[in-house]
Scaffold this motif. Structure first.
Motif, mmCIF file in Angstrom:
data_model
loop_
_atom_site.group_PDB
_atom_site.id
_atom_site.type_symbol
_atom_site.label_atom_id
_atom_site.label_comp_id
_atom_site.label_asym_id
_atom_site.label_seq_id
_atom_site.Cartn_x
_atom_site.Cartn_y
_atom_site.Cartn_z
ATOM 1 N N PRO A 60 21.946 -39.329 39.838
ATOM 2 C CA PRO A 60 22.237 -40.559 39.589
ATOM 3 C C PRO A 60 23.019 -40.996 38.138
ATOM 4 O O PRO A 60 22.935 -42.403 37.378
ATOM 5 C CB PRO A 60 20.574 -41.513 39.594
ATOM 6 C CG PRO A 60 20.060 -40.115 38.877
ATOM 7 C CD PRO A 60 20.454 -39.539 39.848
ATOM 8 N N ASN A 61 23.383 -40.390 37.105
ATOM 9 C CA ASN A 61 23.645 -39.964 36.116
ATOM 10 C C ASN A 61 24.370 -39.210 35.518
ATOM 11 O O ASN A 61 24.168 -38.074 36.273
ATOM 12 C CB ASN A 61 22.393 -40.726 34.747
ATOM 13 C CG ASN A 61 21.397 -39.304 35.159
ATOM 14 O OD1 ASN A 61 21.398 -38.506 34.791
ATOM 15 N ND2 ASN A 61 19.929 -39.913 35.419
ATOM 16 N N LEU A 62 24.823 -39.071 34.134
ATOM 17 C CA LEU A 62 25.710 -38.334 33.945
ATOM 18 C C LEU A 62 24.733 -36.583 33.597
ATOM 19 O O LEU A 62 25.325 -35.628 33.598
ATOM 20 C CB LEU A 62 26.838 -38.181 32.388
ATOM 21 C CG LEU A 62 27.804 -39.231 32.856
ATOM 22 C CD1 LEU A 62 28.498 -39.514 31.497
ATOM 23 C CD2 LEU A 62 29.024 -38.511 33.205
ATOM 24 N N GLN A 63 23.643 -36.809 33.106
ATOM 25 C CA GLN A 63 23.006 -35.298 32.867
ATOM 26 C C GLN A 63 22.757 -34.937 34.126
ATOM 27 O O GLN A 63 22.653 -34.214 34.027
ATOM 28 C CB GLN A 63 21.813 -36.468 32.110
ATOM 29 C CG GLN A 63 21.598 -36.792 30.459
ATOM 30 C CD GLN A 63 22.303 -38.009 30.198
ATOM 31 O OE1 GLN A 63 21.975 -39.273 31.530
ATOM 32 N NE2 GLN A 63 23.185 -38.740 29.563
ATOM 33 N N ALA A 64 22.246 -35.957 35.256
ATOM 34 C CA ALA A 64 22.125 -35.218 36.276
ATOM 35 C C ALA A 64 23.343 -33.951 37.176
ATOM 36 O O ALA A 64 23.087 -33.335 37.254
ATOM 37 C CB ALA A 64 21.464 -36.052 37.732
ATOM 38 N N LEU A 65 24.117 -35.441 36.633
ATOM 39 C CA LEU A 65 25.412 -34.597 37.229
ATOM 40 C C LEU A 65 25.866 -33.475 36.476
ATOM 41 O O LEU A 65 26.871 -32.197 37.179
ATOM 42 C CB LEU A 65 26.436 -35.337 37.399
ATOM 43 C CG LEU A 65 28.646 -35.505 37.619
ATOM 44 C CD1 LEU A 65 28.243 -34.700 39.132
ATOM 45 C CD2 LEU A 65 29.254 -35.989 38.080
ATOM 46 N N GLN A 66 26.322 -33.378 34.645
ATOM 47 C CA GLN A 66 26.341 -31.840 33.786
ATOM 48 C C GLN A 66 26.301 -31.208 34.669
ATOM 49 O O GLN A 66 26.186 -29.962 34.284
ATOM 50 C CB GLN A 66 25.927 -32.606 32.798
ATOM 51 C CG GLN A 66 26.632 -31.831 31.724
ATOM 52 C CD GLN A 66 25.862 -30.488 31.238
ATOM 53 O OE1 GLN A 66 24.446 -30.367 31.579
ATOM 54 N NE2 GLN A 66 26.859 -29.486 30.877
ATOM 55 N N LYS A 67 24.670 -30.619 35.271
ATOM 56 C CA LYS A 67 23.932 -29.796 35.363
ATOM 57 C C LYS A 67 24.635 -29.048 37.028
ATOM 58 O O LYS A 67 23.929 -27.775 37.558
ATOM 59 C CB LYS A 67 22.231 -30.255 35.595
ATOM 60 C CG LYS A 67 21.521 -30.506 34.451
ATOM 61 C CD LYS A 67 20.287 -30.900 34.742
ATOM 62 C CE LYS A 67 19.917 -31.575 33.480
ATOM 63 N NZ LYS A 67 18.094 -31.702 33.516
ATOM 64 N N ALA A 68 25.208 -29.964 37.669
ATOM 65 C CA ALA A 68 25.554 -29.756 38.958
ATOM 66 C C ALA A 68 27.298 -29.182 38.647
ATOM 67 O O ALA A 68 27.996 -29.098 38.176
ATOM 68 C CB ALA A 68 26.042 -30.840 39.677
ATOM 69 N N THR A 69 26.989 -27.909 39.759
ATOM 70 C CA THR A 69 27.896 -27.111 39.997
ATOM 71 C C THR A 69 28.735 -28.102 41.350
ATOM 72 O O THR A 69 28.639 -28.272 41.526
ATOM 73 C CB THR A 69 27.290 -25.692 41.042
ATOM 74 O OG1 THR A 69 27.095 -25.875 42.297
ATOM 75 C CG2 THR A 69 25.996 -24.850 40.152
ATOM 76 N N LEU A 70 29.738 -26.928 40.984
ATOM 77 C CA LEU A 70 31.194 -27.845 42.572
ATOM 78 C C LEU A 70 30.910 -28.152 43.490
ATOM 79 O O LEU A 70 30.947 -27.737 43.635
ATOM 80 C CB LEU A 70 32.262 -27.007 41.742
ATOM 81 C CG LEU A 70 33.840 -27.136 42.779
ATOM 82 C CD1 LEU A 70 33.875 -28.783 42.136
ATOM 83 C CD2 LEU A 70 35.060 -25.795 42.168
ATOM 84 N N ASP A 71 30.227 -26.105 44.043
ATOM 85 C CA ASP A 71 29.966 -26.681 44.949
ATOM 86 C C ASP A 71 28.470 -27.396 45.519
ATOM 87 O O ASP A 71 28.495 -28.023 46.303
ATOM 88 C CB ASP A 71 28.897 -25.219 44.789
ATOM 89 C CG ASP A 71 29.784 -23.988 46.093
ATOM 90 O OD1 ASP A 71 31.225 -24.759 46.306
ATOM 91 O OD2 ASP A 71 29.297 -22.764 45.106
#
Length: 345
Positions: A60-71
């Motif tokens: 939902p936000n950059l903070q959540a996306l920043q923790k995501a792996t490429l997979d």
């Protein structure tokens, strides 16, 4: 006709007919508009909507996306195609945290330096989210301009690109830029389409040169169609109950970082590979072949299903291969043909 009148006609149309309830138009932020604009590169709105909804629900936000792996990102992108866009998002969010302290930049020169973002996308992000005075020049807008100004058989080169930028910047209004840009995209997508134009309901028909002179076919950015080359690939699907052995593609540009089956240029090579790896099975079945179209060629896929009685030692999970669980799928990226093959058995 005065330039302001052109923009006013577009704005008037938008207020009555423009799209105002797309998922990324609700509670617009720089982040959500960025994700939507990247998804809409080479993808139609209707196709992008379900992917956008899933993506924003998970990130939902950059903070959540920043923790995501490429997979993680490729998993949600599976089926949308043009996977370099997902990789660019993953790269961009790292840059945003390194250079912009985790806040999506609101300056044009900062945004345009992020991977996968050009002048038009940067302008779209700022105008649609913040109503900043920036023009956009996507495929829909280009098509309108070429027809409206009666540009005959334009070439796709820097000179044409510069000319179109000059035109759109000359008619983009300082006020209500967001609405104007959205309206231009809507008119291009819904009315001034590539094939079935709906000139009879277009707000610009009275002053459109291509319409008045009946030269729509001559005013086109579409290059002469060429016959796409055909390629063949044989897929070996190794199945153990509800598990499929899959390899992460780390070398080829096609489906890079996505999980796929072992691929071969012909059937003999595929069967020889099975012998070399000492994969023995009484259940080897050719599945229905099918075609998958890419932008530059057509791939004819021949899947071979190999059901094995037990796990083989060299197939133990490692960084570049997995036993994919069909009942509890791992969150990894899969090409569309792979997902289609899953429906064949």
């Amino acid at each position: 006709m005065a330039k302001y009148t052109i923009s006013q006609l577009v704005l008037n149309w938008y207020h009555e007919y423009g799209r105002k309830h797309l998922p990324w138009q609700k509670n617009q932020t720089l982040y959500t508009v960025w994700i939507s604009e990247v998804m809409l590169q080479q993808t139609q709105v209707e196709s992008a909507i379900p992917f956008f909804k899933k993506f924003i629900l998970r990130f939902p936000n950059l903070q959540a996306l920043q923790k995501a792996t490429l997979d993680d990102i490729l998993y949600l992108w599976s089926g949308l195609g043009y996977y370099h866009r997902a990789k660019n998002i993953h790269k961009a969010v790292q840059i945003i945290y390194e250079k912009h302290h985790g806040k999506f930049p609101d300056q044009f020169l900062d945004i345009i330096q992020l991977p996968g973002i050009g002048k038009s996308t940067a302008g779209a992000i700022l105008s649609l989210s913040l109503n900043y005075f920036y023009s956009i020049l996507d495929g829909n807008v280009k098509r309108i301009l070429v027809r409206y100004y009666g540009i005959i058989s334009p070439l796709k080169n820097r000179i044409t690109e510069k000319k179109l930028w000059n035109l759109i910047e000359s008619i983009t209004p300082i006020h209500n830029t967001r609405q104007f840009n959205q309206a231009m995209m809507d008119i291009g997508a819904l009315i001034c389409t590539i094939k079935m134009t709906k000139c009879y309901i277009c707000p610009l028909k009275q002053t459109c040169i291509a319409y008045k002179k009946n030269i729509l076919k001559q005013c086109s950015l579409q290059s002469i169609k060429t016959i796409k080359p055909k390629k063949i690939s044989w897929f070996i699907i190794i199945k153990f109950y509800n598990h499929i052995w899959m390899i992460k593609n780390t070398k080829k540009n096609l489906w890079k970082n996505l999980f796929c089956f072992p691929q071969f240029d012909n059937e003999n090579t595929a069967l020889e590979w099975l012998k070399e790896k000492k994969i023995h099975s009484n259940k080897i079945k050719k599945l229905i072949s099918f075609i998958h179209k890419f932008s530059h060629y057509i791939l004819h896929i021949y899947p071979i299903l190999v059901e094995i009685p037990d796990f083989l030692p060299f197939y133990d999970q490692n960084n570049n291969s997995i036993w994919y669980n069909l009942k509890k799928p791992q969150h990894v990226g899969l090409p569309q043909p792979v997902k289609k093959i899953f429906t064949l058995f």
